[in-house]
Design a protein around this motif. Structure first.
Motif, PDB file in Angstrom:
ATOM      1  N   ARG A  19      -7.341  53.741 -11.926  1.00 58.14           N
ATOM      2  CA  ARG A  19      -7.578  52.462 -12.590  1.00 58.14           C
ATOM      3  C   ARG A  19      -6.902  52.500 -13.957  1.00 58.14           C
ATOM      4  O   ARG A  19      -7.236  53.332 -14.793  1.00 58.14           O
ATOM      5  N   ILE A  52      -2.784  37.957 -14.248  1.00 55.71           N
ATOM      6  CA  ILE A  52      -4.044  37.212 -14.275  1.00 55.71           C
ATOM      7  C   ILE A  52      -4.023  36.274 -15.469  1.00 55.71           C
ATOM      8  O   ILE A  52      -3.569  36.655 -16.549  1.00 55.71           O
ATOM      9  N   GLY A  56      -8.772  33.424 -14.672  1.00 53.36           N
ATOM     10  CA  GLY A  56      -9.022  34.421 -13.638  1.00 53.36           C
ATOM     11  C   GLY A  56      -8.177  34.272 -12.393  1.00 53.36           C
ATOM     12  O   GLY A  56      -8.346  35.033 -11.434  1.00 53.36           O
ATOM     13  N   THR A  58      -5.053  34.893 -10.087  1.00 59.80           N
ATOM     14  CA  THR A  58      -4.242  36.100 -10.004  1.00 59.80           C
ATOM     15  C   THR A  58      -3.034  35.902  -9.104  1.00 59.80           C
ATOM     16  O   THR A  58      -2.995  35.000  -8.266  1.00 59.80           O
ATOM     17  N   THR A  69      -5.841  45.570  -7.464  1.00 65.43           N
ATOM     18  CA  THR A  69      -6.634  44.442  -7.935  1.00 65.43           C
ATOM     19  C   THR A  69      -6.544  44.370  -9.450  1.00 65.43           C
ATOM     20  O   THR A  69      -6.818  45.358 -10.140  1.00 65.43           O
ATOM     21  N   SER A  71      -7.945  42.606 -12.938  1.00 66.31           N
ATOM     22  CA  SER A  71      -9.146  41.935 -13.425  1.00 66.31           C
ATOM     23  C   SER A  71      -9.175  42.035 -14.947  1.00 66.31           C
ATOM     24  O   SER A  71      -8.367  42.750 -15.542  1.00 66.31           O
ATOM     25  N   GLN A  72     -10.116  41.319 -15.551  1.00 66.60           N
ATOM     26  CA  GLN A  72     -10.253  41.393 -17.010  1.00 66.60           C
ATOM     27  C   GLN A  72     -11.726  41.344 -17.363  1.00 66.60           C
ATOM     28  O   GLN A  72     -12.542  40.833 -16.597  1.00 66.60           O
ATOM     29  N   ASP A  73     -12.045  41.874 -18.530  1.00 63.53           N
ATOM     30  CA  ASP A  73     -13.439  41.866 -18.940  1.00 63.53           C
ATOM     31  C   ASP A  73     -13.808  40.493 -19.492  1.00 63.53           C
ATOM     32  O   ASP A  73     -12.953  39.622 -19.658  1.00 63.53           O
ATOM     33  N   LYS A  76     -11.979  39.188 -22.402  1.00 60.14           N
ATOM     34  CA  LYS A  76     -10.539  38.991 -22.170  1.00 60.14           C
ATOM     35  C   LYS A  76      -9.703  39.813 -23.135  1.00 60.14           C
ATOM     36  O   LYS A  76      -8.589  39.404 -23.513  1.00 60.14           O
ATOM     37  N   VAL A  79      -7.670  44.358 -19.747  1.00 63.18           N
ATOM     38  CA  VAL A  79      -7.200  44.012 -18.408  1.00 63.18           C
ATOM     39  C   VAL A  79      -7.100  45.300 -17.604  1.00 63.18           C
ATOM     40  O   VAL A  79      -6.611  46.306 -18.106  1.00 63.18           O
ATOM     41  N   TYR A  80      -7.586  45.246 -16.389  1.00 60.77           N
ATOM     42  CA  TYR A  80      -7.595  46.427 -15.533  1.00 60.77           C
ATOM     43  C   TYR A  80      -6.645  46.235 -14.350  1.00 60.77           C
ATOM     44  O   TYR A  80      -6.402  45.114 -13.901  1.00 60.77           O
TER      45      TYR A  80
END
Length: 125
Positions: A19, A52, A56, A58, A69, A71-73, A76, A79-80
Protein backbone atom coordinates in the motif's frame (compact mmCIF):
# COMPACT_ATOMS: atom_id res chain seq x y z
CA UNK A 1 1.43 25.28 -4.09
CA UNK A 2 1.14 21.61 -3.33
CA UNK A 3 3.80 19.38 -1.83
CA UNK A 4 3.52 15.63 -2.20
CA UNK A 5 5.45 12.97 -0.31
CA UNK A 6 5.12 9.29 -1.20
CA UNK A 7 5.83 6.35 1.09
CA UNK A 8 5.17 2.64 1.32
CA UNK A 9 7.30 1.33 -1.48
CA UNK A 10 9.49 -1.72 -1.06
CA UNK A 11 10.26 -5.20 -2.29
CA UNK A 12 7.67 -7.95 -2.46
CA UNK A 13 7.31 -11.33 -4.11
CA UNK A 14 4.92 -11.90 -6.98
CA UNK A 15 1.38 -12.27 -5.74
CA UNK A 16 2.00 -10.04 -2.78
CA UNK A 17 0.56 -6.67 -1.82
CA UNK A 18 1.77 -3.19 -0.96
CA UNK A 19 0.00 0.00 0.00
CA UNK A 20 1.47 3.30 -1.12
CA UNK A 21 0.63 6.56 0.59
CA UNK A 22 0.88 10.11 -0.66
CA UNK A 23 0.75 12.90 1.89
CA UNK A 24 -0.30 16.22 0.42
CA UNK A 25 0.25 19.61 1.96
CA UNK A 26 -1.25 22.80 0.58
CA UNK A 27 -0.26 26.41 0.99
CA UNK A 28 -3.17 28.74 1.31
CA UNK A 29 -6.72 27.74 0.52
CA UNK A 30 -7.10 24.18 -0.72
CA UNK A 31 -8.91 24.05 -4.01
CA UNK A 32 -10.45 20.95 -5.47
CA UNK A 33 -7.82 18.58 -6.80
CA UNK A 34 -7.56 15.41 -8.79
CA UNK A 35 -4.87 13.11 -7.42
CA UNK A 36 -3.09 10.54 -9.51
CA UNK A 37 -0.58 7.73 -9.25
CA UNK A 38 1.90 7.17 -12.03
CA UNK A 39 4.82 4.81 -12.50
CA UNK A 40 7.97 4.79 -14.51
CA UNK A 41 10.59 2.23 -15.40
CA UNK A 42 14.03 3.55 -16.26
CA UNK A 43 14.26 4.22 -19.97
CA UNK A 44 10.50 4.14 -20.48
CA UNK A 45 7.80 6.75 -20.45
CA UNK A 46 5.89 7.54 -17.30
CA UNK A 47 2.48 5.91 -17.35
CA UNK A 48 -0.72 6.60 -15.47
CA UNK A 49 -1.95 4.05 -12.98
CA UNK A 50 -4.97 5.49 -11.18
CA UNK A 51 -6.66 8.77 -10.32
CA UNK A 52 -9.26 10.02 -7.86
CA UNK A 53 -11.09 13.33 -7.75
CA UNK A 54 -12.50 15.27 -4.81
CA UNK A 55 -15.85 13.51 -5.11
CA UNK A 56 -14.22 10.09 -4.96
CA UNK A 57 -14.66 9.20 -8.61
CA UNK A 58 -11.83 7.01 -9.83
CA UNK A 59 -10.16 5.86 -13.00
CA UNK A 60 -7.62 3.11 -13.62
CA UNK A 61 -5.24 1.96 -16.29
CA UNK A 62 -6.39 -1.29 -17.86
CA UNK A 63 -3.24 -3.04 -16.66
CA UNK A 64 -4.15 -2.56 -12.99
CA UNK A 65 -7.96 -2.79 -13.00
CA UNK A 66 -9.16 -5.30 -10.46
CA UNK A 67 -5.80 -5.38 -8.69
CA UNK A 68 -5.13 -1.80 -7.57
CA UNK A 69 -7.43 0.49 -5.61
CA UNK A 70 -6.98 4.23 -5.17
CA UNK A 71 -8.59 5.95 -2.20
CA UNK A 72 -8.23 9.03 -0.02
CA UNK A 73 -8.78 9.84 3.61
CA UNK A 74 -11.63 12.02 4.84
CA UNK A 75 -9.41 15.08 5.05
CA UNK A 76 -8.28 14.54 1.43
CA UNK A 77 -4.67 15.04 2.46
CA UNK A 78 -3.60 11.42 2.07
CA UNK A 79 -4.11 9.35 -1.05
CA UNK A 80 -3.54 5.62 -1.00
CA UNK A 81 -2.81 3.07 -3.67
CA UNK A 82 -3.56 -0.46 -2.53
CA UNK A 83 -1.75 -2.86 -4.84
CA UNK A 84 -2.69 -6.54 -4.78
CA UNK A 85 -1.65 -9.51 -6.89
CA UNK A 86 1.56 -7.77 -7.81
CA UNK A 87 3.67 -9.15 -10.62
CA UNK A 88 7.19 -8.32 -11.84
CA UNK A 89 5.74 -6.05 -14.54
CA UNK A 90 4.56 -3.74 -11.75
CA UNK A 91 8.15 -3.01 -10.78
CA UNK A 92 8.71 0.73 -11.18
CA UNK A 93 9.18 4.02 -9.43
CA UNK A 94 5.72 5.16 -8.36
CA UNK A 95 4.87 8.86 -8.29
CA UNK A 96 2.00 10.78 -6.78
CA UNK A 97 0.67 13.75 -8.73
CA UNK A 98 -1.93 16.45 -8.28
CA UNK A 99 -3.83 18.76 -10.57
CA UNK A 100 -6.34 21.42 -9.63
CA UNK A 101 -9.80 20.63 -10.90
CA UNK A 102 -13.10 19.18 -9.81
CA UNK A 103 -13.28 16.19 -12.10
CA UNK A 104 -11.15 13.22 -13.04
CA UNK A 105 -8.10 14.29 -14.99
CA UNK A 106 -6.92 11.89 -17.72
CA UNK A 107 -4.01 9.66 -16.76
CA UNK A 108 -1.49 11.58 -18.80
CA UNK A 109 1.60 12.95 -17.06
CA UNK A 110 1.40 16.24 -18.96
CA UNK A 111 -2.00 16.93 -17.41
CA UNK A 112 -0.64 17.08 -13.84
CA UNK A 113 1.27 20.00 -12.37
CA UNK A 114 2.47 18.84 -8.97
CA UNK A 115 4.65 15.77 -8.40
CA UNK A 116 6.23 13.91 -5.55
CA UNK A 117 9.73 12.44 -5.51
CA UNK A 118 8.59 8.86 -5.98
CA UNK A 119 8.82 5.57 -4.12
CA UNK A 120 10.31 2.41 -5.55
CA UNK A 121 8.30 -0.78 -5.88
CA UNK A 122 10.14 -3.98 -6.77
CA UNK A 123 8.30 -7.24 -7.39
CA UNK A 124 10.35 -10.40 -7.68
CA UNK A 125 9.23 -13.60 -9.35
Amino acid sequence: QVQLVESGGGSVQAGGSLRLSCAASYSGYRRRFCMGWFRQVAGKEREGVAAIDDDGDTSYADSVKGRFTISQDSTKTIVYLQMNSLNPEDTAMYYCAAQAGGVIIPLQPSAYTYWGQGTQVTVSS
